[in-house]
Design an enzyme around this catalytic site. Structure first.
Site, mmCIF file in Angstrom:
data_model
loop_
_atom_site.group_PDB
_atom_site.id
_atom_site.type_symbol
_atom_site.label_atom_id
_atom_site.label_comp_id
_atom_site.label_asym_id
_atom_site.label_seq_id
_atom_site.Cartn_x
_atom_site.Cartn_y
_atom_site.Cartn_z
ATOM 1 N N SER A 191 0.795 -1.225 0.000
ATOM 2 C CA SER A 191 0.000 0.000 0.000
ATOM 3 C C SER A 191 0.827 1.275 0.000
ATOM 4 C CB SER A 191 -0.973 -0.006 1.185
ATOM 5 O OG SER A 191 -0.284 -0.257 2.383
ATOM 6 N N HIS A 219 -5.499 -3.825 -2.329
ATOM 7 C CA HIS A 219 -5.165 -2.960 -3.470
ATOM 8 C C HIS A 219 -5.005 -3.723 -4.781
ATOM 9 C CE1 HIS A 219 -4.631 0.476 -0.814
ATOM 10 N NE2 HIS A 219 -4.018 -0.360 0.010
ATOM 11 N N LYS A 250 -12.371 -0.169 -0.889
ATOM 12 C CA LYS A 250 -11.467 0.461 -1.856
ATOM 13 C C LYS A 250 -12.053 0.363 -3.261
ATOM 14 C CE LYS A 250 -7.751 0.623 1.303
ATOM 15 N NZ LYS A 250 -7.143 -0.235 2.306
HETATM 16 C C1 LIG Z 1 -7.053 -0.388 3.702
HETATM 17 C C2 LIG Z 1 -6.373 -1.640 4.025
HETATM 18 C C3 LIG Z 1 -6.886 -2.502 5.005
HETATM 19 C C4 LIG Z 1 -8.031 -2.119 5.899
HETATM 20 O O1 LIG Z 1 -9.219 -2.049 5.240
HETATM 21 P P1 LIG Z 1 -10.435 -1.142 5.771
HETATM 22 O O2 LIG Z 1 -11.595 -1.698 5.073
HETATM 23 O O3 LIG Z 1 -10.116 0.276 5.401
HETATM 24 O O4 LIG Z 1 -10.508 -1.305 7.256
HETATM 25 C C5 LIG Z 1 -6.258 -3.720 5.172
HETATM 26 N N1 LIG Z 1 -5.179 -4.068 4.436
HETATM 27 C C6 LIG Z 1 -4.653 -3.249 3.509
HETATM 28 C C7 LIG Z 1 -3.454 -3.681 2.735
HETATM 29 C C8 LIG Z 1 -5.225 -2.002 3.288
HETATM 30 O O5 LIG Z 1 -4.683 -1.174 2.391
#
Ligand SMILES: *Cc1c(COP(=O)(O)O)cnc(C)c1O
Length: 402
Positions: A191, A219, A250
């Site tokens: 990320s 991602h 996301k």
């Molecule tokens: C954003 C993210 C999470 C957490 O997800 P949320 O739904 O925002 O709580 C977990 N792992 C990764 C790699 C992320 O980028």
């Protein structure tokens, strides 16, 4: 809180953070918690009355506000109301949740799936259910904070290997070969750096050393693979990951997280994961939105090629301007700045030109690796990406980066 807290170090902590935040405000370099007042399409936002080009969203396929998703969310809201009054295990499960989970399992090509109230909770709940004290867990050094927190909560013995360094992973697996329970956890796309895990080699090592493999696809879903199914499709090795974790916040424009895998794995999660048992279900509208978003991804496959082409165009533009975009080959594009100061300065200049980008500084990334981190989506046009590159180029020269 009152002004009189003075227990142990709490007062000092509060004051130290106040000073740190105030110092950034004083220099016009505080970029966090910016309130957006309006969304204009999927690539522009209004902040303080100014329209800005959004380059910090994780809505990789530009699905936020999609009419079909909004309609189904609204219908669920009308049918079920705004909440579920409780946890899934007891009175909180709706038919909608099961439909969403069936959809996720089909999309991820697994037997079953289970959802949680956020991606963060998903990692905490899943990892602490899979391993416990006396077990071994191996993580990439750049794994997401929620993975690290899940490992700490589990009480398992955590070993971290150097980023994407398969020799180091093998060395650690070898050293702990006699440990009975071993779990390897990696991000599919990292990320902060936007690079991709060496999945084929990770899978090979897990098989060789009899370790279970969990991959966080926050991602990569919608971004990697011809049909957006993620990292396994990207490498052409479907069915090689035991525990497939993802978020619904996301690419999927909702909120929540999921684990997809074997029937037995999901059964274990539904009856033993504390983050499932002791936290309320995803609200009806959000569940309907998430389910519909997966359907839209399958029905509108052009979006996937679009985000991949946009990412390539953006990276190519920045590189030819002279920026260091590190190892990124995805929609997450770091622009390496070095010091925190330089990152803040670059972001400030870009924001002045109405480009919504954000800095990532230590401790989120190693010292000296501060960066501006931009994301592109399928919602951006060629012209918008070109414009962003030219603003960045101008700013980069002013800051002395290029
Ligand atoms: C954003 C993210 C999470 C957490 O997800 P949320 O739904 O925002 O709580 C977990 N792992 C990764 C790699 C992320 O980028």
């Amino acid at each position: 809180m009152s002004e009189t807290i003075d227990v142990n170090g709490i007062d000092m902590r509060i004051r130290a953070m106040d000073e740190r935040v105030q110092a950034l405000h004083d220099r016009d370099m505080y970029f966090y918690n910016i309130p957006v007042s309006e969304l204009k399409g999927s690539a522009e936002v209004v902040v303080d009355g100014r329209t800005m080009l959004m380059l910090a969203s994780y809505g990789y396929l530009g699905l936020l506000g999609h009419p079909r998703i909004n309609d189904n969310a609204a219908a669920a809201l009308r049918q079920y109301g705004t909440g579920t009054h409780g946890v899934r295990l007891l009175a909180g499960t709706l038919q909608l949740h099961l439909e969403l989970e069936r959809t996720i399992a089909d999309f991820k090509q697994t037997e079953d799936a289970v959802t949680f109230s956020s991606g963060y909770v998903t990692n905490l709940a899943a990892i602490s259910t899979l391993v416990g004290r006396h077990d071994m867990v191996f993580c990439d050094k750049y794994d997401h904070a929620s993975i690290v927190d899940g490992c700490l909560l589990s009480g398992a013995d955590l070993k971290r290997f150097r980023h994407n360094d398969m020799e180091h992973l093998e060395m650690l697996l070898q050293r702990h070969a006699d440990s009975v329970t071993k779990l390897v956890i990696v991000d599919a796309v990292f990320s902060m750096d936007g690079d991709i895990i060496d999945l084929p080699r990770t899978v090979e090592l897990c098989r060789k050393y009899d370790a279970c493999l969990m991959v966080d696809e926050a991602h990569s879903v919608g971004v990697l693979g011809k049909t957006g199914r993620g990292v396994e499709e990207h490498f052409g090795i479907q069915g090689s990951v035991d525990v497939k974790m993802g978020t619904l916040s996301k690419t999927i424009p909702s909120v929540g997280g999921y684990i997809a895998g074997s029937r037995g794995l999901i059964n274990l999660m539904k009856h033993a994961a504390r983050g499932f048992i002791f936290s309320a279900a995803i609200p009806p509208a959000q569940a309907a939105a998430a389910k519909t978003a997966f359907d839209v991804i399958l029905d509108e496959p052009d979006r996937i090629g679009r985000v991949q082409r946009n990412a390539a165009q953006f990276i190519r533009g920045l590189r030819s301007a002279g920026f260091d975009t590190m190892q990124s080959e995805t929609a997450i594009v770091p622009v390496l700045c070095g010091t925190d100061e330089k990152a803040y300065e670059l972001v400030r200049l870009c924001q002045k030109e109405n480009i919504f980008v954000l800095p990532v500084v230590s401790p989120a990334v190693p010292d000296g690796m501060a960066r501006l981190r931009a994301t592109v989506t399928a919602g951006h046009t060629d012209e918008q990406i070109e414009h962003a590159v030219s603003v960045l180029e101008k700013a980069g020269k002013l800051v002395g980066l290029i």
